[in-house]
Design a protein around this motif. Structure first.
Motif, PDB file in Angstrom:
ATOM      1  N   ARG A   1       0.829  -1.207   0.000  1.00 58.25           N
ATOM      2  CA  ARG A   1       0.000   0.000   0.000  1.00 58.25           C
ATOM      3  C   ARG A   1       0.864   1.258   0.000  1.00 58.25           C
ATOM      4  NH1 ARG A   1      -5.524   0.426   1.918  1.00 58.25           N
ATOM      5  NH2 ARG A   1      -4.987   2.363   0.929  1.00 58.25           N
ATOM      6  N   PRO A   2       1.480   1.559  -1.131  1.00 57.57           N
ATOM      7  CA  PRO A   2       2.335   2.752  -1.197  1.00 57.57           C
ATOM      8  C   PRO A   2       1.612   4.015  -0.729  1.00 57.57           C
ATOM      9  CG  PRO A   2       2.433   1.495  -3.243  1.00 57.57           C
ATOM     10  CD  PRO A   2       1.357   0.880  -2.395  1.00 57.57           C
ATOM     11  N   PHE A   3       2.398   4.932  -0.190  1.00 53.97           N
ATOM     12  CA  PHE A   3       1.826   6.139   0.404  1.00 53.97           C
ATOM     13  C   PHE A   3       0.965   6.935  -0.571  1.00 53.97           C
ATOM     14  CE2 PHE A   3       5.745   7.614  -1.476  1.00 53.97           C
ATOM     15  CZ  PHE A   3       5.399   8.840  -2.015  1.00 53.97           C
ATOM     16  N   HIS A   4       1.306   6.930  -1.833  1.00 52.01           N
ATOM     17  CA  HIS A   4       0.559   7.754  -2.783  1.00 52.01           C
ATOM     18  C   HIS A   4      -0.845   7.225  -3.068  1.00 52.01           C
ATOM     19  CE1 HIS A   4       2.529   4.768  -5.385  1.00 52.01           C
ATOM     20  NE2 HIS A   4       1.501   4.916  -6.163  1.00 52.01           N
ATOM     21  N   GLN A   5      -1.162   6.039  -2.572  1.00 52.60           N
ATOM     22  CA  GLN A   5      -2.505   5.484  -2.755  1.00 52.60           C
ATOM     23  C   GLN A   5      -3.398   5.742  -1.540  1.00 52.60           C
ATOM     24  OE1 GLN A   5      -1.917   1.350  -3.644  1.00 52.60           O
ATOM     25  NE2 GLN A   5      -1.318   1.763  -5.745  1.00 52.60           N
ATOM     26  N   LYS A   6      -2.882   6.445  -0.546  1.00 51.99           N
ATOM     27  CA  LYS A   6      -3.644   6.717   0.673  1.00 51.99           C
ATOM     28  C   LYS A   6      -3.746   8.217   0.883  1.00 51.99           C
ATOM     29  CE  LYS A   6      -1.333   3.071   3.324  1.00 51.99           C
ATOM     30  NZ  LYS A   6      -0.614   2.848   4.593  1.00 51.99           N
ATOM     31  N   PRO A   7      -4.805   8.660   1.538  1.00 51.90           N
ATOM     32  CA  PRO A   7      -4.855  10.077   1.942  1.00 51.90           C
ATOM     33  C   PRO A   7      -3.778  10.348   2.999  1.00 51.90           C
ATOM     34  CG  PRO A   7      -6.979   8.979   2.340  1.00 51.90           C
ATOM     35  CD  PRO A   7      -6.012   7.935   1.892  1.00 51.90           C
ATOM     36  N   LEU A   8      -3.296  11.568   3.024  1.00 51.52           N
ATOM     37  CA  LEU A   8      -2.222  11.960   3.943  1.00 51.52           C
ATOM     38  C   LEU A   8      -2.532  11.594   5.382  1.00 51.52           C
ATOM     39  CD1 LEU A   8       0.476  13.482   4.403  1.00 51.52           C
ATOM     40  CD2 LEU A   8      -0.889  15.569   4.619  1.00 51.52           C
ATOM     41  N   HIS A   9      -3.744  11.823   5.849  1.00 47.56           N
ATOM     42  CA  HIS A   9      -4.061  11.575   7.260  1.00 47.56           C
ATOM     43  C   HIS A   9      -4.035  10.087   7.628  1.00 47.56           C
ATOM     44  CE1 HIS A   9      -8.075  11.056   5.469  1.00 47.56           C
ATOM     45  NE2 HIS A   9      -8.362  10.341   6.535  1.00 47.56           N
ATOM     46  N   LEU A  10      -3.947   9.197   6.635  1.00 46.88           N
ATOM     47  CA  LEU A  10      -3.869   7.756   6.914  1.00 46.88           C
ATOM     48  C   LEU A  10      -2.449   7.198   6.803  1.00 46.88           C
ATOM     49  CD1 LEU A  10      -7.080   6.438   5.111  1.00 46.88           C
ATOM     50  CD2 LEU A  10      -6.749   6.948   7.544  1.00 46.88           C
ATOM     51  N   TRP A  11      -1.494   8.045   6.472  1.00 46.43           N
ATOM     52  CA  TRP A  11      -0.113   7.571   6.362  1.00 46.43           C
ATOM     53  C   TRP A  11       0.417   7.165   7.726  1.00 46.43           C
ATOM     54  CZ3 TRP A  11       3.088  11.527   3.032  1.00 46.43           C
ATOM     55  CH2 TRP A  11       2.595  11.539   1.718  1.00 46.43           C
ATOM     56  N   ASN A  12       1.130   6.043   7.756  1.00 50.71           N
ATOM     57  CA  ASN A  12       1.833   5.655   8.975  1.00 50.71           C
ATOM     58  C   ASN A  12       3.269   6.172   8.875  1.00 50.71           C
ATOM     59  OD1 ASN A  12       3.369   3.762   7.437  1.00 50.71           O
ATOM     60  ND2 ASN A  12       1.822   2.192   7.760  1.00 50.71           N
ATOM     61  N   LYS A  13       4.065   5.886   9.883  1.00 47.81           N
ATOM     62  CA  LYS A  13       5.436   6.418   9.892  1.00 47.81           C
ATOM     63  C   LYS A  13       6.272   5.867   8.739  1.00 47.81           C
ATOM     64  CE  LYS A  13       7.330   3.103  13.229  1.00 47.81           C
ATOM     65  NZ  LYS A  13       8.008   2.986  14.521  1.00 47.81           N
ATOM     66  N   TYR A  14       5.941   4.682   8.247  1.00 44.97           N
ATOM     67  CA  TYR A  14       6.681   4.108   7.130  1.00 44.97           C
ATOM     68  C   TYR A  14       6.295   4.789   5.820  1.00 44.97           C
ATOM     69  CZ  TYR A  14       7.604   0.753  10.760  1.00 44.97           C
ATOM     70  OH  TYR A  14       7.972   0.186  11.951  1.00 44.97           O
ATOM     71  N   ASP A  15       5.031   5.161   5.681  1.00 45.71           N
ATOM     72  CA  ASP A  15       4.591   5.923   4.511  1.00 45.71           C
ATOM     73  C   ASP A  15       5.289   7.277   4.476  1.00 45.71           C
ATOM     74  OD1 ASP A  15       2.689   3.980   3.604  1.00 45.71           O
ATOM     75  OD2 ASP A  15       1.252   4.720   5.084  1.00 45.71           O
ATOM     76  N   VAL A  16       5.411   7.905   5.636  1.00 48.91           N
ATOM     77  CA  VAL A  16       6.108   9.192   5.718  1.00 48.91           C
ATOM     78  C   VAL A  16       7.557   9.007   5.278  1.00 48.91           C
ATOM     79  CG1 VAL A  16       6.933  11.015   7.275  1.00 48.91           C
ATOM     80  CG2 VAL A  16       4.582  10.157   7.477  1.00 48.91           C
ATOM     81  N   GLY A  17       8.192   7.935   5.720  1.00 45.14           N
ATOM     82  CA  GLY A  17       9.565   7.648   5.302  1.00 45.14           C
ATOM     83  C   GLY A  17       9.674   7.440   3.801  1.00 45.14           C
ATOM     84  N   ASP A  18       8.713   6.714   3.224  1.00 44.76           N
ATOM     85  CA  ASP A  18       8.710   6.513   1.774  1.00 44.76           C
ATOM     86  C   ASP A  18       8.538   7.832   1.039  1.00 44.76           C
ATOM     87  OD1 ASP A  18       9.015   3.784   2.190  1.00 44.76           O
ATOM     88  OD2 ASP A  18       6.898   3.321   1.837  1.00 44.76           O
ATOM     89  N   TRP A  19       7.677   8.693   1.578  1.00 48.04           N
ATOM     90  CA  TRP A  19       7.467  10.006   0.978  1.00 48.04           C
ATOM     91  C   TRP A  19       8.750  10.833   1.033  1.00 48.04           C
ATOM     92  CZ3 TRP A  19       6.995  14.803   3.800  1.00 48.04           C
ATOM     93  CH2 TRP A  19       6.664  15.893   3.005  1.00 48.04           C
ATOM     94  N   LEU A  20       9.437  10.796   2.163  1.00 43.63           N
ATOM     95  CA  LEU A  20      10.709  11.521   2.270  1.00 43.63           C
ATOM     96  C   LEU A  20      11.701  11.014   1.229  1.00 43.63           C
ATOM     97  CD1 LEU A  20      11.040  11.741   6.154  1.00 43.63           C
ATOM     98  CD2 LEU A  20      10.771  13.683   4.571  1.00 43.63           C
TER      99      LEU A  20
END
Length: 100
Positions: free
Chosen positions: A27-46
């Motif tokens: 579930r890559p971060f870009h497929q979720k709304p920002l408010h549902l990102w976990n800390k790993y999604d934030v890391g992927d975004w960075l």
């Protein structure tokens, strides 16, 4: 397999559902709304904005997507983002996310 991989190299990674299924399970971060990102999604975004060097600091402090819009200059410093340019790039990328 080596000789056939050269012929099928282009279509198979991007169009083969069987090969892509492990990626979909993440579930890559870009497929979720920002408010549902976990800390790993934030890391992927960075990583995606070429600031992956800050991934560990954000994960150590449990920064999730819902936290990103509220981060202050002091928060960035505590997270290890001490370069003004890096902070500005994060803020710019975040603004783009919020506007999309």
């Amino acid at each position: 397999m080596r000789s056939s991989s050269a012929r099928s190299r282009s279509p198979s990674p991007s169009h083969s559902p069987g090969l892509g299924s492990p990626l979909l399970a993440l579930r890559p971060f870009h497929q979720k709304p920002l408010h549902l990102w976990n800390k790993y999604d934030v890391g992927d975004w960075l990583e995606s904005i070429h600031l992956g060097e800050h991934r560990a600091g954000f994960q150590e402090h449990e920064i999730e997507g819902s936290h990103l819009p509220a981060l202050t200059k002091d928060d960035f410093a505590e997270l290890g983002v001490t370069r003004v340019g890096h902070r500005m790039n994060i803020e710019r990328a975040l603004k783009q996310l919020l506007e999309s």
